[in-house]
Write an enzyme that holds these catalytic residues in place. Structure first.
Site, PDB file in Angstrom:
ATOM      1  N   HIS A 191      26.164  64.282 -54.117  1.00 35.45           N
ATOM      2  CA  HIS A 191      24.965  63.577 -54.606  1.00 35.45           C
ATOM      3  C   HIS A 191      23.767  64.535 -54.604  1.00 35.45           C
ATOM      4  O   HIS A 191      22.981  64.573 -55.546  1.00 35.45           O
ATOM      5  CB  HIS A 191      24.632  62.399 -53.675  1.00 35.45           C
ATOM      6  CG  HIS A 191      25.491  61.177 -53.888  1.00 35.45           C
ATOM      7  ND1 HIS A 191      25.582  60.533 -55.098  1.00 35.45           N
ATOM      8  CD2 HIS A 191      26.255  60.452 -53.024  1.00 35.45           C
ATOM      9  CE1 HIS A 191      26.384  59.461 -54.969  1.00 35.45           C
ATOM     10  NE2 HIS A 191      26.810  59.400 -53.723  1.00 35.45           N
ATOM     11  N   GLU A 202      27.778  58.828 -58.604  1.00 33.25           N
ATOM     12  CA  GLU A 202      28.984  58.696 -57.782  1.00 33.25           C
ATOM     13  C   GLU A 202      30.087  59.635 -58.302  1.00 33.25           C
ATOM     14  O   GLU A 202      30.933  60.081 -57.527  1.00 33.25           O
ATOM     15  CB  GLU A 202      29.435  57.228 -57.781  1.00 33.25           C
ATOM     16  CG  GLU A 202      30.353  56.843 -56.649  1.00 33.25           C
ATOM     17  CD  GLU A 202      29.737  56.931 -55.240  1.00 33.25           C
ATOM     18  OE1 GLU A 202      28.513  57.104 -55.116  1.00 33.25           O
ATOM     19  OE2 GLU A 202      30.507  56.845 -54.280  1.00 33.25           O
ATOM     20  N   HIS A 234      30.835  64.271 -49.494  1.00 28.95           N
ATOM     21  CA  HIS A 234      30.406  63.241 -50.441  1.00 28.95           C
ATOM     22  C   HIS A 234      28.891  63.337 -50.705  1.00 28.95           C
ATOM     23  O   HIS A 234      28.457  63.446 -51.849  1.00 28.95           O
ATOM     24  CB  HIS A 234      30.769  61.862 -49.875  1.00 28.95           C
ATOM     25  CG  HIS A 234      30.412  60.720 -50.772  1.00 28.95           C
ATOM     26  ND1 HIS A 234      31.326  60.116 -51.604  1.00 28.95           N
ATOM     27  CD2 HIS A 234      29.251  60.052 -50.967  1.00 28.95           C
ATOM     28  CE1 HIS A 234      30.735  59.138 -52.267  1.00 28.95           C
ATOM     29  NE2 HIS A 234      29.470  59.082 -51.899  1.00 28.95           N
ATOM     30  N   GLU A 235      28.124  63.299 -49.625  1.00 30.37           N
ATOM     31  CA  GLU A 235      26.665  63.302 -49.795  1.00 30.37           C
ATOM     32  C   GLU A 235      26.180  64.626 -50.389  1.00 30.37           C
ATOM     33  O   GLU A 235      25.189  64.653 -51.120  1.00 30.37           O
ATOM     34  CB  GLU A 235      25.949  63.010 -48.471  1.00 30.37           C
ATOM     35  CG  GLU A 235      26.277  61.637 -47.850  1.00 30.37           C
ATOM     36  CD  GLU A 235      26.062  60.454 -48.780  1.00 30.37           C
ATOM     37  OE1 GLU A 235      25.178  60.521 -49.656  1.00 30.37           O
ATOM     38  OE2 GLU A 235      26.801  59.440 -48.640  1.00 30.37           O
TER      39      GLU A 235
HETATM   40 ZN    ZN Z   1      28.063  57.880 -52.944  1.00 23.77          ZN
END
Ligand code: ZN
Length: 501
Positions: A268, A294, A264-265
């Site tokens: 980003h 996101e 997830h990170e």
């Molecule tokens: Zn996030």
């Protein structure tokens, strides 16, 4: 004009440097700082923040932006210089509308409220934060009212993080999405739940870190321009376009926790790392909205990282990383485990299908609080009622109810939650567009190759930074405005196959 433009850039670089230095202090606080550093660190970060803010709202900045208006108007909308002036002006106008002393009062209140929440949640003590939350609601309305002319009092707050969106448009999109999700959740949860016990065996941290880092390296996260460290609450932070870091946490008895937060990170971070180097140090060197940001974390975490082709490639490697641990678990069982759909109480632990219902509950409660149709004292019960209505569950206490998320206790009420679901919707829309251009992407993912997707994202989305607003970017990339169709089609295809819907 050129001198004035250079002066604007120099001032913006200086403000950026102060903010990035504050970011380093914040990263250190969340990773390696000894507890004794806390009091001074809070003050040091506040000092940097104050100086940066003073520089931004200075009369000289206002004058420069005014002087540069003719230049901005004479340049094409999407030229770098016009975009820089436009985005700087938007930030300037936003910041100057709110009196600095009120902003300072709000930040002080937030710090106090956050501290109180960290103590109230383990004690299941909503009463102790209730008066603070009342004050947060007052502040949130006050802040919104510095931007008059809105349709809904939440609009200015939504606009801060998802520029161009309004309560009414988000409500409409959410209602459409909800109508699709509710029957899907019902059909899935009527079946026997997937067995995900294989994820809760013993997974030593060292191997978890190595495995996660191998994947994000393959994704294209550049460790020469980033690093990963451990923290309590995973986040991504950027100090420059050459230094974008991620943090994560590991649980030796829960494989999914650390692995998927790393993926997830990294999403980003790759967004920020992909921004054009020409924008370094300027306000254009940021992701354009909470929702678009996101969309990237969720795309790499879920659409790619929880897909079947991905695990066809990586599952044997995972088995080899933890010798003996997964020998009796088939790929199919593992794939079902990481995509288990269930009605649950905790947003951050929820699956792709139910996640958005958690977000919608919070968004609707925020709107009601801001409208004044719901009082803070009635919030805990309204939370439980909403969970019963939407997910058929009631938390045993407020700890897993209204005290669950930090957002309202460490920030504003309003504008905080919609970005998560907008991100999911946008991820579906972008991915479908990438697939249209490159139908070979899933096959490549099945070979552990991510270049085609990553390059497409960089060329179409990442490199623009915040030159385009989210609605402009979506239109430009996909040829249509925000729509839930591709995301719904994605969920239906994936979970239809998993649960024979
Ligand atoms: Zn996030």
């Amino acid at each position: 004009m050129d001198t004035k433009l250079q002066e604007l850039k120099n001032r913006l670089y200086e403000i950026n440097d102060l903010n990035m230095a504050g970011g380093v202090l914040g990263w250190d606080q969340a990773t390696y700082m000894p507890v004794g550093g806390a009091p001074a660190r809070g003050r040091q970060m506040a000092t940097l923040g104050r100086i940066a803010h003073e520089k931004l709202v200075s009369p000289e900045m206002g004058q420069l932006l005014e002087d540069l208006k003719p230049l901005e108007d004479s340049l094409p909308y999407d030229s770098d210089d016009a975009s820089l002036i436009r985005v700087a002006r938007r930030t300037y106008e936003r910041q100057t509308q709110v009196p600095s002393d009120r902003l300072a009062a709000f930040f002080q209140h937030s710090a106090e409220s956050y501290q109180a929440w960290t103590e109230a949640r383990p004690k299941n003590d909503f009463k102790s934060v209730e008066p603070l939350l009342e004050k947060t609601l007052d502040f949130s309305r006050e802040l919104a009212n510095y931007f008059p002319g809105y349709e809904h009092v939440a609009d200015p707050l939504i606009d801060f993080s998802d520029f161009g969106m309004k309560a009414s448009s988000v409500r409409q999109v959410f209602a459409d999405l909800r109508a699709q999700l509710v029957p899907m959740v019902k059909a899935i949860t009527e079946q026997a739940p997937a067995d995900d016990s294989c994820l809760r065996r013993t997974y030593p941290k060292k191997q978890q870190i190595a495995f996660g880092e191998k994947i994000i390296r393959a994704y294209g996260y550049d460790f020469n321009r980033g690093r990963q460290d451990e923290t309590h609450h995973p986040f991504m932070t950027k100090f420059s376009l050459g230094d974008v870091r991620i943090t994560t946490r590991f649980n030796e008895n829960d494989l999914g926790d650390g692995l998927f937060s790393t993926l997830h990170e990294s999403g980003h971070a790759m967004y920020e790392l992909g921004i054009s180097q020409d924008f370094e140090g300027s306000p254009l060197a940021n992701g354009t909205s909470a929702g678009v940001h996101e969309s990237q974390s969720r795309m790499w975490e879920n659409i790619v990282g929880r897909s079947r082709p991905f695990w066809e490639h990586y599952y044997p490697q995972l088995q080899a990383t933890f010798p003996g641990t997964l020998d009796d678990v088939s790929l199919d069982t593992f794939y079902r485990a990481i995509n288990k759909v269930q009605r649950s109480l905790i947003r951050t632990d929820s699956d792709e299908v139910t996640y958005n219902l958690h977000v919608m509950i919070r968004f609707e409660l925020e709107l009601q609080l801001l409208e004044g149709t719901l009082a803070i004292k009635d919030l805990p019960e309204a939370w439980h009622a909403a969970y019963e209505e939407n997910l058929g569950l009631r938390a045993p206490d407020d700890r897993d109810g209204v005290l669950q998320d930090v957002h309202w206790y460490g920030g504003l009420i309003g504008g905080a939650f919609q970005g998560y679901t907008l991100g999911n919707i946008i991820s579906g829309q972008f991915y479908a567009t990438a697939l249209k251009a490159h139908p070979e992407i899933p096959a490549e993912v099945g070979q552990g190759k991510f270049d085609t997707l990553h390059t497409w994202l960089r060329e179409n989305i990442y490199k623009h930074g915040s030159k385009y607003t989210a609605p402009e970017l979506i239109e430009r990339v996909t040829g249509s405005s925000l729509t839930i169709e591709p995301y719904i089609a994605y969920l239906k295809a994936k979970y239809g196959e998993l649960y024979q819907l």
